[in-house]
Design an enzyme around this catalytic site. Structure first.
Site, PDB file in Angstrom:
ATOM      1  N   ARG A 262      28.533  33.513  -8.090  1.00 14.54           N
ATOM      2  CA  ARG A 262      27.215  33.192  -8.673  1.00 14.54           C
ATOM      3  C   ARG A 262      26.230  32.854  -7.556  1.00 14.54           C
ATOM      4  NH1 ARG A 262      27.554  26.861 -10.901  1.00 14.54           N
ATOM      5  NH2 ARG A 262      28.289  26.005  -8.932  1.00 14.54           N
TER       6      ARG A 262
ATOM      7  N   VAL B 214      28.980  22.435  -7.033  1.00 14.68           N
ATOM      8  CA  VAL B 214      28.031  21.652  -6.227  1.00 14.68           C
ATOM      9  C   VAL B 214      28.697  20.341  -5.810  1.00 14.68           C
ATOM     10  CG1 VAL B 214      25.772  20.516  -6.230  1.00 14.68           C
ATOM     11  CG2 VAL B 214      26.051  22.710  -7.404  1.00 14.68           C
ATOM     12  N   GLN B 215      29.481  19.747  -6.735  1.00 10.72           N
ATOM     13  CA  GLN B 215      30.149  18.473  -6.435  1.00 10.72           C
ATOM     14  C   GLN B 215      31.029  18.601  -5.184  1.00 10.72           C
ATOM     15  OE1 GLN B 215      29.709  19.763  -9.517  1.00 10.72           O
ATOM     16  NE2 GLN B 215      29.876  18.227 -11.143  1.00 10.72           N
TER      17      GLN B 215
ATOM     18  N   LYS C 226       0.864  -1.187   0.000  1.00 16.22           N
ATOM     19  CA  LYS C 226       0.000   0.000   0.000  1.00 16.22           C
ATOM     20  C   LYS C 226       0.897   1.232   0.000  1.00 16.22           C
ATOM     21  CE  LYS C 226      -4.518   0.465   0.643  1.00 16.22           C
ATOM     22  NZ  LYS C 226      -5.435  -0.181  -0.314  1.00 16.22           N
TER      23      LYS C 226
ATOM     24  N   THR D 261      -3.721  -5.283   0.658  1.00 21.94           N
ATOM     25  CA  THR D 261      -3.115  -3.967   0.895  1.00 21.94           C
ATOM     26  C   THR D 261      -4.017  -3.158   1.830  1.00 21.94           C
ATOM     27  OG1 THR D 261      -4.096  -2.833  -1.013  1.00 21.94           O
ATOM     28  CG2 THR D 261      -2.054  -4.063  -1.399  1.00 21.94           C
TER      29      THR D 261
ATOM     30  N   HIS E  15      19.475  26.888 -11.528  1.00 21.60           N
ATOM     31  CA  HIS E  15      20.247  27.981 -12.109  1.00 21.60           C
ATOM     32  C   HIS E  15      19.501  29.312 -12.061  1.00 21.60           C
ATOM     33  CE1 HIS E  15      22.785  24.784 -13.592  1.00 21.60           C
ATOM     34  NE2 HIS E  15      21.816  24.285 -14.336  1.00 21.60           N
TER      35      HIS E  15
HETATM   36  O1  URC Z   1      28.548  23.228  -9.637  1.00 23.51           O
HETATM   37  C1  URC Z   1      28.397  22.966 -10.858  1.00 23.51           C
HETATM   38  N1  URC Z   1      28.754  21.758 -11.321  1.00 23.51           N
HETATM   39  C2  URC Z   1      28.630  21.399 -12.631  1.00 23.51           C
HETATM   40  O2  URC Z   1      28.980  20.256 -13.028  1.00 23.51           O
HETATM   41  C3  URC Z   1      28.085  22.367 -13.507  1.00 23.51           C
HETATM   42  N2  URC Z   1      27.821  22.361 -14.842  1.00 23.51           N
HETATM   43  C4  URC Z   1      27.270  23.576 -15.136  1.00 23.51           C
HETATM   44  O3  URC Z   1      26.860  23.920 -16.285  1.00 23.51           O
HETATM   45  N3  URC Z   1      27.211  24.362 -14.030  1.00 23.51           N
HETATM   46  C5  URC Z   1      27.709  23.624 -12.988  1.00 23.51           C
HETATM   47  N4  URC Z   1      27.874  23.914 -11.685  1.00 23.51           N
END
Ligand code: URC
Length: 298
Positions: free
Chosen positions: A178, A229-230, A11, A59, A258
């Site tokens: 940014r 971000v990575q 469920k 369920t 973005h």
């Molecule tokens: O932090 C980011 N990682 C990316 O891999 C990436 N690729 C992108 O176009 N902008 C960003 N920003």
């Protein structure tokens, strides 16, 4: 010829709200609102292949059981309730070998009236949710994870992105400043528990794990001078693993929401890019999606 390679049913979207009252002051109340999914696996093939309903726990009964166990047990932390519920199904029905319970906890945060926290009034302060997953085996073993989803954050500076591959497909300008925004989706997996009793003895770790993962996520997002971000994601994972010894691995899925600069120089030479950028265009799609799982290597 065909064969049934996998089967799991249950469920989804079982909704419940539980009120718990303080033992000495019944007006001091706590509320927990959940959306729950229960899925079962086991010797259920004949229901699919031979139209045989004999092995079917309906369920509808799963929904009833969820309500009854919520009445009879603590529902917080959700990792514990997921374990209680999953254990019920594998211990009650011999032919059920695995139960998968997924709980989404919606926010109801106590609010203050004239500076005093109110005893029984709460506010939905955001669409962020807490999640918990239990996978319970017929041996009693329980695999547990906790998480956060839909925690929307934005920082207006403190994020750069440069040094990436420049080739004939590249149009993205490098930036040293940014906007960074994402909807945090984070899941942390605990070391396996032998049985429900082991989960009960570790119960404090679930609330601590949740609070520390949430705090680390928000603090790192704000304080990290982000290269990408990575890179920020990896720092969050490392800090969560360092702070919680029962957590085996942490994963994030971070959409990169973005916000593009808008060149307004066509209008009377208005400066709105680089250090002068103030008015941005939020993008709904496409968005980056950065994911990773970080685990201990010992
Ligand atoms: O932090 C980011 N990682 C990316 O891999 C990436 N690729 C992108 O176009 N902008 C960003 N920003």
């Amino acid at each position: 010829m065909v064969k049934l390679s996998a089967a799991r049913y249950g469920k989804d979207n079982i909704r419940l709200l539980k009120v718990e009252r303080d033992a000495t002051n019944p007006k001091l109340q706590y509320v927990f609102e959940f959306t729950i999914r229960v899925m079962l696996e086991g010797h259920i093939a004949s229901a699919y292949t031979h139209a045989d309903n004999a092995p079917v726990v309906t369920t509808d009964s799963m929904k009833n059981t969820t309500h009854i166990l919520a009445k009879k047990n603590p529902v917080s932390p959700p990792e514990l309730f997921a374990s209680i519920l999953g254990t019920h199904f594998v211990t009650t029905y011999d032919h059920i070998q695995k139960a998968f319970v997924h709980i989404v906890q919606h926010r109801w945060t106590r609010y203050a009236v004239d500076g005093v926290p109110h005893e029984y009034s709460f506010v939905r302060d955001g669409e962020e949710v807490r999640v918990a997953d239990a996978e319970v085996d017929e041996s009693g073993e329980i695999l547990l994870s906790g998480g956060i989803a839909d925690l929307l954050v934005l920082k207006s500076t403190g994020s750069a992105f440069y040094g990436y591959i420049q080739d004939k497909y590249t149009t993205l300008p490098e930036t040293w400043d940014r906007i960074m925004s994402t909807a945090i989706d984070s899941t942390w997996t605990f070391k396996p528990f032998e049985n429900l009793e082991a989960v009960r003895s570790a119960v404090d770790n679930f609330e601590e794990g949740y609070q520390s993962a949430r705090n680390i996520t928000l603090k790192t997002f704000a304080l990290d001078d982000s290269a990408s971000v990575q890179a920020t994601l990896f720092k969050m994972c490392k800090l969560i693993l360092a702070a919680n010894s029962l957590i085996n691995d942490v994963k994030y899925a971070l959409p990169n929401k973005h916000y593009f600069e808008i060149d307004l120089s066509w209008f009377e030479g208005l400066k709105n890019t680089g250090a002068d950028a103030q008015v941005y265009a939020p993008q709904s799609n496409p968005n980056g999606l950065i994911t990773a799982t970080v685990s201990r290597d010992d």
